[in-house]
Write a protein that holds these residues in place. Structure first.
Motif, PDB file in Angstrom:
ATOM      1  N   GLY A 161       0.819  -1.212   0.000  1.00 45.08           N
ATOM      2  CA  GLY A 161       0.000   0.000   0.000  1.00 45.08           C
ATOM      3  C   GLY A 161       0.852   1.261   0.000  1.00 45.08           C
ATOM      4  O   GLY A 161       0.584   2.208  -0.747  1.00 45.08           O
ATOM      5  N   ILE A 162       1.885   1.279   0.816  1.00 49.87           N
ATOM      6  CA  ILE A 162       2.774   2.447   0.875  1.00 49.87           C
ATOM      7  C   ILE A 162       3.496   2.636  -0.452  1.00 49.87           C
ATOM      8  O   ILE A 162       3.598   3.761  -0.959  1.00 49.87           O
ATOM      9  N   LEU A 163       3.977   1.538  -1.043  1.00 49.65           N
ATOM     10  CA  LEU A 163       4.669   1.627  -2.333  1.00 49.65           C
ATOM     11  C   LEU A 163       3.747   2.159  -3.430  1.00 49.65           C
ATOM     12  O   LEU A 163       4.125   3.051  -4.207  1.00 49.65           O
ATOM     13  N   VAL A 164       2.519   1.647  -3.487  1.00 49.88           N
ATOM     14  CA  VAL A 164       1.540   2.131  -4.472  1.00 49.88           C
ATOM     15  C   VAL A 164       1.285   3.618  -4.261  1.00 49.88           C
ATOM     16  O   VAL A 164       1.298   4.401  -5.218  1.00 49.88           O
ATOM     17  N   PHE A 165       1.073   4.013  -3.018  1.00 55.02           N
ATOM     18  CA  PHE A 165       0.807   5.420  -2.709  1.00 55.02           C
ATOM     19  C   PHE A 165       1.965   6.314  -3.156  1.00 55.02           C
ATOM     20  O   PHE A 165       1.749   7.342  -3.805  1.00 55.02           O
ATOM     21  N   ILE A 166       3.184   5.925  -2.827  1.00 56.16           N
ATOM     22  CA  ILE A 166       4.354   6.747  -3.176  1.00 56.16           C
ATOM     23  C   ILE A 166       4.504   6.864  -4.689  1.00 56.16           C
ATOM     24  O   ILE A 166       4.686   7.968  -5.220  1.00 56.16           O
ATOM     25  N   ILE A 167       4.429   5.745  -5.396  1.00 54.77           N
ATOM     26  CA  ILE A 167       4.570   5.788  -6.864  1.00 54.77           C
ATOM     27  C   ILE A 167       3.461   6.637  -7.477  1.00 54.77           C
ATOM     28  O   ILE A 167       3.717   7.491  -8.335  1.00 54.77           O
ATOM     29  N   ASP A 168       2.222   6.421  -7.032  1.00 51.11           N
ATOM     30  CA  ASP A 168       1.085   7.180  -7.551  1.00 51.11           C
ATOM     31  C   ASP A 168       1.293   8.676  -7.348  1.00 51.11           C
ATOM     32  O   ASP A 168       1.136   9.463  -8.287  1.00 51.11           O
ATOM     33  N   GLN A 169       1.661   9.075  -6.158  1.00 53.44           N
ATOM     34  CA  GLN A 169       1.806  10.500  -5.866  1.00 53.44           C
ATOM     35  C   GLN A 169       2.999  11.118  -6.589  1.00 53.44           C
ATOM     36  O   GLN A 169       2.923  12.256  -7.056  1.00 53.44           O
ATOM     37  N   LEU A 170       4.092  10.370  -6.714  1.00 53.77           N
ATOM     38  CA  LEU A 170       5.257  10.888  -7.441  1.00 53.77           C
ATOM     39  C   LEU A 170       4.926  11.120  -8.918  1.00 53.77           C
ATOM     40  O   LEU A 170       5.272  12.165  -9.484  1.00 53.77           O
TER      41      LEU A 170
END
Length: 149
Positions: free
Chosen positions: A6-15
């Motif tokens: 979840g954290i990885l998806v969030f970071i990639i999405d926001q970047l």
């Protein structure tokens, strides 16, 4: 593991959303494969396909409820299958990615444009993939239970 996904998806999405917003003009479209796939910067006031436009608080509450449910069942989720944990992580990461946009501006940044489908983003992919994986895992377990009984 679901938390990490979840954290990885969030970071990639926001970047990637930040990259699109900071380098493109609203409505701008850059062809990657002309006529087939473009990067197109749009702001979506609704859910998938623009449904329920301008229902910001509804979407914020639904996403917060999903996060709270994920937190409440986190310990139990750790005992579930790899597929169930992965699907939950993808779903929650995507929900939080779009939630961040909604809280910030009330609009979700979309940019993946295949010309035959409404424009979407990485969080949307994670939500759909996560939901699909969860459904598949539940279906597979049900079939296994039917076979064993």
């Amino acid at each position: 593991m679901p938390l990490g996904i979840g954290i990885l998806v969030f970071i990639i999405d926001q970047l990637v959303k930040h990259l699109v917003v900071s380098t493109m003009h609203l409505g701008q479209s850059l062809p990657v494969i002309k006529g087939i796939f473009h990067i197109t910067y749009v702001l979506n006031p609704g859910a998938a396909f623009g449904m329920l436009e301008h229902q910001r608080w509804f979407f914020i509450l639904v996403a917060l409820a999903a996060v709270l449910l994920g937190a409440a069942f986190y310990k139990k989720l750790q005992q579930e299958s790899f597929l169930m944990r992965s699907g939950a992580g993808l779903l929650l990461g995507g929900a939080v990615g779009n939630l961040a946009d909604r809280i910030q501006s009330g609009l979700v940044v979309d940019f993946l444009d295949f010309r035959i489908w409404p424009v979407f983003n990485i969080a949307d992919i994670a939500i759909c993939a996560g939901a699909g994986i969860l459904i598949f895992d539940i279906w597979q377990r049900r079939n296994e239970d039917d076979i064993c009984s």
